[in-house]
Design a protein around this motif. Structure first.
Motif, PDB file in Angstrom:
ATOM      1  N   ALA A 161       0.758  -1.341   0.360  1.00 33.03           N
ATOM      2  CA  ALA A 161       0.403  -0.063   0.180  1.00 33.03           C
ATOM      3  C   ALA A 161       0.568   1.402  -0.108  1.00 33.03           C
ATOM      4  N   HIS A 162       1.418   1.828  -1.281  1.00 35.16           N
ATOM      5  CA  HIS A 162       1.665   3.611  -1.379  1.00 35.16           C
ATOM      6  C   HIS A 162       0.847   4.575  -0.676  1.00 35.16           C
ATOM      7  N   ARG A 163       1.120   5.170   0.473  1.00 34.65           N
ATOM      8  CA  ARG A 163       0.158   6.260   0.163  1.00 34.65           C
ATOM      9  C   ARG A 163       0.872   7.966  -0.247  1.00 34.65           C
ATOM     10  N   ILE A 164      -0.438   7.734  -0.922  1.00 34.93           N
ATOM     11  CA  ILE A 164       0.144   8.495  -2.106  1.00 34.93           C
ATOM     12  C   ILE A 164      -0.820  10.191  -2.273  1.00 34.93           C
ATOM     13  N   ALA A 165      -1.721   9.940  -1.254  1.00 33.72           N
ATOM     14  CA  ALA A 165      -1.592  11.309  -0.281  1.00 33.72           C
ATOM     15  C   ALA A 165      -2.345  11.012   0.891  1.00 33.72           C
ATOM     16  N   GLU A 166      -2.990  12.400   1.619  1.00 33.06           N
ATOM     17  CA  GLU A 166      -3.483  12.487   3.076  1.00 33.06           C
ATOM     18  C   GLU A 166      -4.089  13.730   3.040  1.00 33.06           C
ATOM     19  N   GLN A 167      -5.703  14.070   3.056  1.00 33.10           N
ATOM     20  CA  GLN A 167      -6.319  15.186   2.945  1.00 33.10           C
ATOM     21  C   GLN A 167      -7.204  15.324   4.786  1.00 33.10           C
ATOM     22  N   PRO A 168      -7.031  16.746   5.109  1.00 29.65           N
ATOM     23  CA  PRO A 168      -8.220  16.766   5.483  1.00 29.65           C
ATOM     24  C   PRO A 168      -9.537  16.136   5.224  1.00 29.65           C
ATOM     25  N   VAL A 169     -10.568  15.881   5.978  1.00 26.43           N
ATOM     26  CA  VAL A 169     -11.831  16.326   6.208  1.00 26.43           C
ATOM     27  C   VAL A 169     -12.214  17.276   6.687  1.00 26.43           C
ATOM     28  N   GLY A 170     -13.781  18.049   6.221  1.00 24.40           N
ATOM     29  CA  GLY A 170     -14.009  19.011   6.473  1.00 24.40           C
ATOM     30  C   GLY A 170     -15.753  19.487   5.834  1.00 24.40           C
ATOM     31  N   LEU A 171     -15.918  20.556   5.956  1.00 29.76           N
ATOM     32  CA  LEU A 171     -16.642  20.700   6.110  1.00 29.76           C
ATOM     33  C   LEU A 171     -17.831  21.721   5.628  1.00 29.76           C
ATOM     34  N   HIS A 172     -18.133  21.107   4.084  1.00 31.67           N
ATOM     35  CA  HIS A 172     -18.473  22.127   2.894  1.00 31.67           C
ATOM     36  C   HIS A 172     -20.252  22.229   2.469  1.00 31.67           C
ATOM     37  N   GLY A 173     -20.444  23.446   1.459  1.00 34.99           N
ATOM     38  CA  GLY A 173     -21.920  23.452   1.663  1.00 34.99           C
ATOM     39  C   GLY A 173     -21.865  25.126   0.302  1.00 34.99           C
ATOM     40  N   VAL A 174     -23.669  25.095   1.001  1.00 34.99           N
ATOM     41  CA  VAL A 174     -23.523  26.612   0.150  1.00 34.99           C
ATOM     42  C   VAL A 174     -23.033  27.763   0.902  1.00 34.99           C
ATOM     43  N   PRO A 175     -22.712  28.623   0.626  1.00 33.85           N
ATOM     44  CA  PRO A 175     -22.473  29.832   1.896  1.00 33.85           C
ATOM     45  C   PRO A 175     -23.818  29.451   2.941  1.00 33.85           C
ATOM     46  N   GLU A 176     -24.662  30.102   2.142  1.00 38.44           N
ATOM     47  CA  GLU A 176     -25.531  30.071   3.503  1.00 38.44           C
ATOM     48  C   GLU A 176     -26.156  29.769   4.362  1.00 38.44           C
ATOM     49  N   ARG A 177     -25.400  28.355   4.133  1.00 39.79           N
ATOM     50  CA  ARG A 177     -25.809  27.386   5.248  1.00 39.79           C
ATOM     51  C   ARG A 177     -24.515  27.087   5.931  1.00 39.79           C
ATOM     52  N   LEU A 178     -23.256  27.750   5.731  1.00 40.58           N
ATOM     53  CA  LEU A 178     -22.020  28.147   6.720  1.00 40.58           C
ATOM     54  C   LEU A 178     -22.323  29.747   7.645  1.00 40.58           C
ATOM     55  N   ASN A 179     -23.856  30.108   7.637  1.00 39.61           N
ATOM     56  CA  ASN A 179     -23.686  31.044   9.093  1.00 39.61           C
ATOM     57  C   ASN A 179     -23.881  30.664   9.790  1.00 39.61           C
ATOM     58  N   HIS A 180     -22.565  30.262  10.928  1.00 41.65           N
ATOM     59  CA  HIS A 180     -22.984  30.144  12.872  1.00 41.65           C
ATOM     60  C   HIS A 180     -21.871  30.280  13.178  1.00 41.65           C
ATOM     61  N   GLY A 181     -21.313  30.616  13.754  1.00 43.71           N
ATOM     62  CA  GLY A 181     -20.521  30.659  14.693  1.00 43.71           C
ATOM     63  C   GLY A 181     -19.545  29.687  14.909  1.00 43.71           C
ATOM     64  N   SER A 182     -20.294  28.954  15.308  1.00 44.34           N
ATOM     65  CA  SER A 182     -19.299  27.588  16.226  1.00 44.34           C
ATOM     66  C   SER A 182     -19.248  26.360  15.342  1.00 44.34           C
ATOM     67  N   LEU A 183     -18.075  25.741  15.371  1.00 45.04           N
ATOM     68  CA  LEU A 183     -18.581  23.957  14.869  1.00 45.04           C
ATOM     69  C   LEU A 183     -19.648  23.331  15.088  1.00 45.04           C
ATOM     70  N   LYS A 184     -19.381  23.269  16.242  1.00 42.19           N
ATOM     71  CA  LYS A 184     -21.007  22.646  17.167  1.00 42.19           C
ATOM     72  C   LYS A 184     -22.039  23.506  16.770  1.00 42.19           C
ATOM     73  N   ALA A 185     -22.229  24.347  16.662  1.00 45.85           N
ATOM     74  CA  ALA A 185     -23.336  25.233  16.099  1.00 45.85           C
ATOM     75  C   ALA A 185     -24.316  24.615  14.687  1.00 45.85           C
ATOM     76  N   LEU A 186     -22.759  24.454  14.173  1.00 46.68           N
ATOM     77  CA  LEU A 186     -23.469  23.923  12.481  1.00 46.68           C
ATOM     78  C   LEU A 186     -23.821  22.489  12.474  1.00 46.68           C
ATOM     79  N   LEU A 187     -22.500  21.837  13.227  1.00 40.11           N
ATOM     80  CA  LEU A 187     -23.713  20.359  13.354  1.00 40.11           C
ATOM     81  C   LEU A 187     -25.033  20.030  13.524  1.00 40.11           C
ATOM     82  N   ARG A 188     -24.821  21.238  15.159  1.00 45.06           N
ATOM     83  CA  ARG A 188     -26.473  20.497  15.009  1.00 45.06           C
ATOM     84  C   ARG A 188     -27.494  21.385  14.528  1.00 45.06           C
TER      85      ARG A 188
END
Length: 290
Positions: A161-188
């Motif tokens: 197994a050749h590890r050829i890349a590693e990337q962080p997993v993020g939270l992505h969406g349309v801009p209007e869904r990202l208007n929350h002050g914290s990660l906890k608020a976004l996920l809730r």
């Protein structure tokens, strides 16, 4: 029942490609009668006529077209064999790549891009589940398998197994869904699109336990292409590596929340030790493409 005579098939293949018995006989330095005898012997073995004579030209019958299709594949496979074993020549066999059906298409393109820019490259891509693809790799039907997990070593197969890349997993969406002050608020408060990839799902489950929330999952998806589509349509926030949604992010259709989920996904190119590896594999595997 006697076996098929491949000399007869080779002569048929040549005539079928030329469409003219005289031209083929001259090219092969044979008499027309000798070449015609070879074709008749093959027709007798198959029990069907392979050509209809239309004026001076030979036209393939239905059986002739079927036979030509098989002959192309038979002799093409022979050419691939020679190209594989004689790596000092310019001839190269097709690069046969297996990829998990859930794997990001953008990642696959990024991995293959160094060889896609070369001329006369034949790449054959097969998608499927891990069990099927690794079985094909073991039987040498594939040169490499792209996956997000290191395979278990089973049946004495030494997967590399050749590890050829590693990337962080993020939270992505349309801009209007990202208007929350914290990660906890976004996920809730926002609906979530979660891939069924075991690495991402395990990290996500750990995250919501740490935050002490009960998320609203609107889609549990086993196809990264569908993750892209759902996020682009504003159905919810996608939890995925940025490479999955790279085109939409670049176009401004989607944005990435500025929060570290503490989830990382690795991408592997899996091979097995071979005396005659495909010559294009080395440049693809030698550098970390992350």
């Amino acid at each position: 029942m006697s076996d098929l005579n491949y000399h007869h098939l080779r002569y048929f293949h040549a005539v079928a490609r030329d469409g003219n018995l005289t031209r083929t006989a001259e090219r092969l330095n044979l008499s027309q009668s000798a070449l015609s005898s070879q074709i008749k012997a093959l027709e007798a073995r198959l029990g069907h006529t392979l050509f209809d004579r239309v004026g001076r030209r030979l036209e393939l019958t239905e059986v002739g077209r079927i036979a030509l299709d098989h002959a192309d594949r038979i002799f093409g496979t022979g050419a691939e064999l020679l190209a594989t074993l004689n790596q000092s020549t310019d001839a190269r066999p097709p690069l046969r790549v297996g990829a998990l059906s859930t794997l990001s298409r953008n990642f696959q393109l990024t991995f293959l891009k160094p060889v896609l820019q070369q001329q006369d490259i034949d790449i054959r891509l097969t998608s499927g589940n891990s069990e099927r693809l690794l079985a094909m790799l073991t039987s040498l039907a594939l040169d490499v398998v792209l996956t997000t997990q290191v395979p278990a070593r089973e049946d004495r197969t030494d997967f590399v197994a050749h590890r050829i890349a590693e990337q962080p997993v993020g939270l992505h969406g349309v801009p209007e869904r990202l208007n929350h002050g914290s990660l906890k608020a976004l996920l809730r408060n926002e609906p979530l699109i979660v891939p069924s990839d075991p690495v991402i799902r395990a990290g996500f489950d750990s995250l919501i336990v740490r935050l002490g929330i009960e998320p609203r999952i609107v889609a549990d998806v086993d196809d990264m292409a569908m993750v892209r589509l759902l996020a682009r349509e504003g159905i919810g926030l996608a939890i995925a590596p940025a490479v999955v949604l790279a085109d939409e992010i670049a176009a401004g259709l989607l944005q990435t929340a500025p929060h570290d989920l503490r989830i990382n996904e690795s991408f592997f190119a899996v091979t097995i030790p071979r005396s005659f590896p495909h010559p294009l594999l080395a440049p693809l595997l030698q550098d970390d493409q992350s």
